[in-house]
Design a protein around this motif. Structure first.
Motif, PDB file in Angstrom:
ATOM      1  N   SER A  93       2.433  10.923  10.632  1.00  0.00           N
ATOM      2  CA  SER A  93       3.609  10.098  10.965  1.00  0.00           C
ATOM      3  C   SER A  93       3.245   8.623  11.096  1.00  0.00           C
ATOM      4  CB  SER A  93       4.263  10.586  12.270  1.00  0.00           C
ATOM      5  OG  SER A  93       3.390  10.400  13.357  1.00  0.00           O
ATOM      6  N   PHE A  94       1.966   8.328  11.368  1.00  0.00           N
ATOM      7  CA  PHE A  94       1.553   6.929  11.546  1.00  0.00           C
ATOM      8  C   PHE A  94       1.532   6.160  10.222  1.00  0.00           C
ATOM      9  CE2 PHE A  94      -1.302   7.862  15.553  1.00  0.00           C
ATOM     10  CZ  PHE A  94      -0.188   8.356  16.210  1.00  0.00           C
ATOM     11  N   VAL A  95       1.702   6.853   9.122  1.00  0.00           N
ATOM     12  CA  VAL A  95       1.732   6.171   7.813  1.00  0.00           C
ATOM     13  C   VAL A  95       2.857   5.131   7.786  1.00  0.00           C
ATOM     14  CG1 VAL A  95       3.278   7.701   6.487  1.00  0.00           C
ATOM     15  CG2 VAL A  95       1.327   6.620   5.363  1.00  0.00           C
ATOM     16  N   THR A  96       3.844   5.321   8.615  1.00  0.00           N
ATOM     17  CA  THR A  96       4.961   4.350   8.662  1.00  0.00           C
ATOM     18  C   THR A  96       4.447   2.957   9.014  1.00  0.00           C
ATOM     19  OG1 THR A  96       5.353   5.088  10.925  1.00  0.00           O
ATOM     20  CG2 THR A  96       6.783   6.002   9.237  1.00  0.00           C
ATOM     21  N   HIS A  97       3.451   2.869   9.906  1.00  0.00           N
ATOM     22  CA  HIS A  97       2.924   1.549  10.301  1.00  0.00           C
ATOM     23  C   HIS A  97       2.218   0.874   9.120  1.00  0.00           C
ATOM     24  CE1 HIS A  97       3.952   2.140  14.499  1.00  0.00           C
ATOM     25  NE2 HIS A  97       3.507   3.376  14.378  1.00  0.00           N
ATOM     26  N   THR A  98       1.506   1.658   8.345  1.00  0.00           N
ATOM     27  CA  THR A  98       0.848   1.107   7.152  1.00  0.00           C
ATOM     28  C   THR A  98       1.892   0.691   6.119  1.00  0.00           C
ATOM     29  OG1 THR A  98      -1.069   2.509   7.599  1.00  0.00           O
ATOM     30  CG2 THR A  98      -0.873   1.607   5.365  1.00  0.00           C
ATOM     31  N   ALA A  99       2.944   1.479   5.989  1.00  0.00           N
ATOM     32  CA  ALA A  99       4.009   1.149   5.027  1.00  0.00           C
ATOM     33  C   ALA A  99       4.702  -0.164   5.401  1.00  0.00           C
ATOM     34  CB  ALA A  99       5.027   2.285   4.963  1.00  0.00           C
ATOM     35  N   ILE A 100       4.949  -0.346   6.697  1.00  0.00           N
ATOM     36  CA  ILE A 100       5.595  -1.592   7.153  1.00  0.00           C
ATOM     37  C   ILE A 100       4.703  -2.779   6.806  1.00  0.00           C
ATOM     38  CG2 ILE A 100       6.211  -2.897   9.239  1.00  0.00           C
ATOM     39  CD1 ILE A 100       7.156  -0.127  10.413  1.00  0.00           C
ATOM     40  N   LYS A 101       3.408  -2.648   7.090  1.00  0.00           N
ATOM     41  CA  LYS A 101       2.469  -3.748   6.798  1.00  0.00           C
ATOM     42  C   LYS A 101       2.369  -3.985   5.297  1.00  0.00           C
ATOM     43  CE  LYS A 101      -0.140  -6.168   8.954  1.00  0.00           C
ATOM     44  NZ  LYS A 101       0.215  -7.550   9.396  1.00  0.00           N
ATOM     45  N   LEU A 102       2.343  -2.931   4.525  1.00  0.00           N
ATOM     46  CA  LEU A 102       2.205  -3.082   3.071  1.00  0.00           C
ATOM     47  C   LEU A 102       3.446  -3.772   2.481  1.00  0.00           C
ATOM     48  CD1 LEU A 102       0.494  -2.599   0.570  1.00  0.00           C
ATOM     49  CD2 LEU A 102       1.434  -0.280   0.431  1.00  0.00           C
ATOM     50  N   ALA A 103       4.619  -3.405   2.979  1.00  0.00           N
ATOM     51  CA  ALA A 103       5.851  -4.058   2.508  1.00  0.00           C
ATOM     52  C   ALA A 103       5.802  -5.557   2.820  1.00  0.00           C
ATOM     53  CB  ALA A 103       7.065  -3.413   3.160  1.00  0.00           C
ATOM     54  N   GLU A 104       5.276  -5.873   4.002  1.00  0.00           N
ATOM     55  CA  GLU A 104       5.150  -7.285   4.409  1.00  0.00           C
ATOM     56  C   GLU A 104       4.156  -8.014   3.483  1.00  0.00           C
ATOM     57  OE1 GLU A 104       4.223  -7.528   8.671  1.00  0.00           O
ATOM     58  OE2 GLU A 104       2.808  -9.121   8.118  1.00  0.00           O
ATOM     59  N   VAL A 105       3.014  -7.377   3.212  1.00  0.00           N
ATOM     60  CA  VAL A 105       1.991  -7.987   2.345  1.00  0.00           C
ATOM     61  C   VAL A 105       2.558  -8.252   0.947  1.00  0.00           C
ATOM     62  CG1 VAL A 105      -0.192  -7.485   1.145  1.00  0.00           C
ATOM     63  CG2 VAL A 105       0.019  -7.041   3.606  1.00  0.00           C
ATOM     64  N   LEU A 106       3.382  -7.336   0.467  1.00  0.00           N
ATOM     65  CA  LEU A 106       3.919  -7.454  -0.898  1.00  0.00           C
ATOM     66  C   LEU A 106       5.258  -8.191  -0.926  1.00  0.00           C
ATOM     67  CD1 LEU A 106       3.102  -3.816  -2.095  1.00  0.00           C
ATOM     68  CD2 LEU A 106       1.862  -5.897  -2.692  1.00  0.00           C
ATOM     69  N   THR A 124       5.844   3.640  -4.043  1.00  0.00           N
ATOM     70  CA  THR A 124       4.604   4.369  -3.732  1.00  0.00           C
ATOM     71  C   THR A 124       4.815   5.886  -3.857  1.00  0.00           C
ATOM     72  OG1 THR A 124       5.090   4.113  -1.363  1.00  0.00           O
ATOM     73  CG2 THR A 124       3.518   2.568  -2.336  1.00  0.00           C
ATOM     74  N   ASP A 125       6.019   6.368  -3.546  1.00  0.00           N
ATOM     75  CA  ASP A 125       6.322   7.798  -3.756  1.00  0.00           C
ATOM     76  C   ASP A 125       6.244   8.145  -5.238  1.00  0.00           C
ATOM     77  OD1 ASP A 125       6.750   8.194  -1.098  1.00  0.00           O
ATOM     78  OD2 ASP A 125       8.842   8.794  -1.265  1.00  0.00           O
ATOM     79  N   GLU A 126       6.850   7.302  -6.038  1.00  0.00           N
ATOM     80  CA  GLU A 126       6.844   7.511  -7.490  1.00  0.00           C
ATOM     81  C   GLU A 126       5.400   7.537  -8.014  1.00  0.00           C
ATOM     82  OE1 GLU A 126       9.694   7.781  -9.369  1.00  0.00           O
ATOM     83  OE2 GLU A 126       8.412   8.163 -11.119  1.00  0.00           O
ATOM     84  N   ASN A 127       4.577   6.602  -7.520  1.00  0.00           N
ATOM     85  CA  ASN A 127       3.163   6.566  -7.922  1.00  0.00           C
ATOM     86  C   ASN A 127       2.458   7.866  -7.531  1.00  0.00           C
ATOM     87  OD1 ASN A 127       3.607   3.955  -8.789  1.00  0.00           O
ATOM     88  ND2 ASN A 127       2.674   2.989  -6.986  1.00  0.00           N
ATOM     89  N   ALA A 128       2.733   8.332  -6.307  1.00  0.00           N
ATOM     90  CA  ALA A 128       2.078   9.558  -5.821  1.00  0.00           C
ATOM     91  C   ALA A 128       2.478  10.746  -6.684  1.00  0.00           C
ATOM     92  CB  ALA A 128       2.429   9.796  -4.364  1.00  0.00           C
ATOM     93  N   LEU A 129       3.743  10.796  -7.095  1.00  0.00           N
ATOM     94  CA  LEU A 129       4.201  11.908  -7.934  1.00  0.00           C
ATOM     95  C   LEU A 129       3.543  11.838  -9.317  1.00  0.00           C
ATOM     96  CD1 LEU A 129       7.946  12.028  -6.856  1.00  0.00           C
ATOM     97  CD2 LEU A 129       6.111  13.603  -6.211  1.00  0.00           C
ATOM     98  N   THR A 130       3.385  10.629  -9.843  1.00  0.00           N
ATOM     99  CA  THR A 130       2.696  10.465 -11.127  1.00  0.00           C
ATOM    100  C   THR A 130       1.238  10.918 -11.013  1.00  0.00           C
ATOM    101  OG1 THR A 130       4.082   8.570 -11.646  1.00  0.00           O
ATOM    102  CG2 THR A 130       2.022   8.762 -12.876  1.00  0.00           C
ATOM    103  N   MET A 166       8.250  -7.281   0.106  1.00  0.00           N
ATOM    104  CA  MET A 166       9.144  -6.338  -0.562  1.00  0.00           C
ATOM    105  C   MET A 166       9.904  -5.554   0.517  1.00  0.00           C
ATOM    106  SD  MET A 166       7.660  -3.322  -2.982  1.00  0.00           S
ATOM    107  CE  MET A 166       7.345  -4.350  -4.395  1.00  0.00           C
ATOM    108  N   PRO A 167      11.176  -5.217   0.300  1.00  0.00           N
ATOM    109  CA  PRO A 167      11.873  -4.387   1.295  1.00  0.00           C
ATOM    110  C   PRO A 167      11.151  -3.048   1.476  1.00  0.00           C
ATOM    111  CG  PRO A 167      13.407  -5.202  -0.370  1.00  0.00           C
ATOM    112  CD  PRO A 167      12.028  -5.548  -0.851  1.00  0.00           C
ATOM    113  N   ARG A 168      11.204  -2.505   2.688  1.00  0.00           N
ATOM    114  CA  ARG A 168      10.454  -1.284   2.989  1.00  0.00           C
ATOM    115  C   ARG A 168      10.903  -0.094   2.164  1.00  0.00           C
ATOM    116  NH1 ARG A 168      10.815  -0.991   9.322  1.00  0.00           N
ATOM    117  NH2 ARG A 168      10.501   1.214   8.915  1.00  0.00           N
ATOM    118  N   ASP A 169      12.234   0.008   1.923  1.00  0.00           N
ATOM    119  CA  ASP A 169      12.693   1.185   1.171  1.00  0.00           C
ATOM    120  C   ASP A 169      12.244   1.096  -0.288  1.00  0.00           C
ATOM    121  OD1 ASP A 169      14.386  -0.920   0.791  1.00  0.00           O
ATOM    122  OD2 ASP A 169      16.232   0.258   0.848  1.00  0.00           O
ATOM    123  N   GLU A 170      12.175  -0.120  -0.801  1.00  0.00           N
ATOM    124  CA  GLU A 170      11.703  -0.288  -2.177  1.00  0.00           C
ATOM    125  C   GLU A 170      10.211   0.078  -2.266  1.00  0.00           C
ATOM    126  OE1 GLU A 170      12.670  -4.160  -3.793  1.00  0.00           O
ATOM    127  OE2 GLU A 170      11.274  -3.856  -5.470  1.00  0.00           O
TER     128      GLU A 170
END
Ligand code: ZN
Length: 253
Positions: free
Chosen positions: A219-232, A243-249, A234-238
Motif C-alpha cells: 500500500s505504501f507504493v502510493t507515496h512513491t507514485a505521488i513523488k514520481l508524478a511530482e518529479v515528472l 505505469t500500469d500499462e508499462n507493467a502489463l506490457t 504529471m497528474p497522478r492518475d495519468e
C-alpha cells in the motif's frame, strides 16, 4: 497501481499478511508481483500468489547464487509453468554485498537469461555496483523479443539510456526516489521518461518517505507514485495509468 516487485510471501508478513494485502487493495493496488530469491523462496512466493490471487516471479538472487543448485535451469523450469508465475527473477549481479563469488553470480544469471529466452518469460533484474559486468553479460545473452525490468533502479541517466535504449528494459522505481538525497536519481528518472517506468515497493525493505525505516508494504507504493508524478510534472492518475500499462506490457503472458 501495480506493485511490480514485492516480497509479501516474506516471513515479515506472516503475522498479518491478510491485512497487508487488504490494505494494498484498499489503497488502489490492483496487482502485485511477489518475487522469489531462491528455489525454496520462489515456491513460497508462488503459493502465496495462488492463495491471494497475486502474481509471482521465480528465480535465484545473486546473494543466493553460492547456494544455487548445480543445474539452475532444471531446478527452476518446473516452477515456471505453475499458475500465477509471470516472470523469472530476481536475478542479476550484486558487487556491493558480494555475498556470492562474482563468477558464480554470473553463471547463475546466464542460466536464468537462457531460461527466459527458452520460456519467453520476462526477467526481474537486481543489479548493484556491477553495471559494467551486468551489461556485458546482457550483450551476450539478450535477444530480440526478450523483456525485463531493472528493479530498484538507482542509476544515472546514462545507465538508464543503456538499459532502455539497448535492451528495451523497464526501470523499477521504488521508495529510494522519495529519499532527500536522491536528487540525482530523480533527475535520471525525469530524463528517462514515464514510458520506461514501473512502480514497486521491494517490501518489506526500503519504505518511502514519510514511512522510511518502517516495514514497507504494497500500500505504501502510493507515496512513491505521488513523488514520481511530482518529479515528472504529471497528474497522478495519468502517471498511474502509464505505469500500469508499462507493467502489463512487461508481464503480459
Ligand atoms: Zn526484491
Amino acid at each position: 497501481m501495480i506493485d511490480t516487485h514485492c516480497h509479501v510471501h516474506d516471513r515479515a508478513f506472516d503475522a498479518d499478511r491478510d491485512e497487508v494485502i487488504a490494505r494494498a487493495r484498499a489503497a488502489g493496488v490492483s496487482a502485485m508481483v511477489t518475487v522469489g530469491e531462491d528455489v525454496e523462496d520462489s515456491i513460497r512466493a508462488i503459493e502465496t500468489a495462488q492463495r491471494y490471487e497475486l502474481a509471482a516471479a521465480a528465480g535465484i538472487h545473486p546473494h543466493q547464487a553460492r547456494n544455487a543448485p548445480g543445474d539452475v535451469a532444471s531446478s527452476l523450469r518446473p516452477l515456471l509453468n505453475l499458475p500465477g508465475v509471470v516472470a523469472i527473477g530476481e536475478t542479476g549481479l550484486d558487487y556491493y554485498y558480494e555475498h556470492s563469488p562474482r563468477e558464480r553470480q554470473a553463471q547463475v544469471l546466464r542460466a536464468q537469461l537462457r531460461l527466459a529466452r527458452e520460456t519467453a518469460l520476462p526477467v526481474v533484474f537486481h543489479q548493484r555496483d556491477a553495471f559494467e559486468d551486468f551489461v556485458a553479460i546482457l550483450r551476450e545473452e539478450w535477444h530480440a523479443g526478450m523483456r525485463g525490468v531493472v528493479h530498484c533502479f538507482t542509476g544515472t541517466a546514462d545507465q538508464a539510456r543503456v538499459y532502455v535504449g539497448e535492451f528495451g528494459l523497464f526501470l523499477g522505481i521504488g521508495g529510494v526516489l522519495t529519499f532527500p538525497k536522491a536528487q540525482p536519481l530523480r533527475d535520471a528518472v525525469r530524463a528517462a521518461g514515464a514510458a520506461t517506468l514501473v512502480l514497486e515497493t521491494d517490501c518489506p525493505y526500503l519504505a518511502p518517505v514519510p514511512l522510511r525505516g518502517k516495514r514497507n508494504e504494497p500500500s505504501f507504493v502510493t507515496h512513491t507514485a505521488i513523488k514520481l508524478a511530482e518529479v515528472l510534472a504529471m497528474p497522478r492518475d495519468e502517471l498511474a495509468a502509464i505505469t500500469d500499462e508499462n507493467a502489463l506490457t512487461l508481464f503480459r503472458t
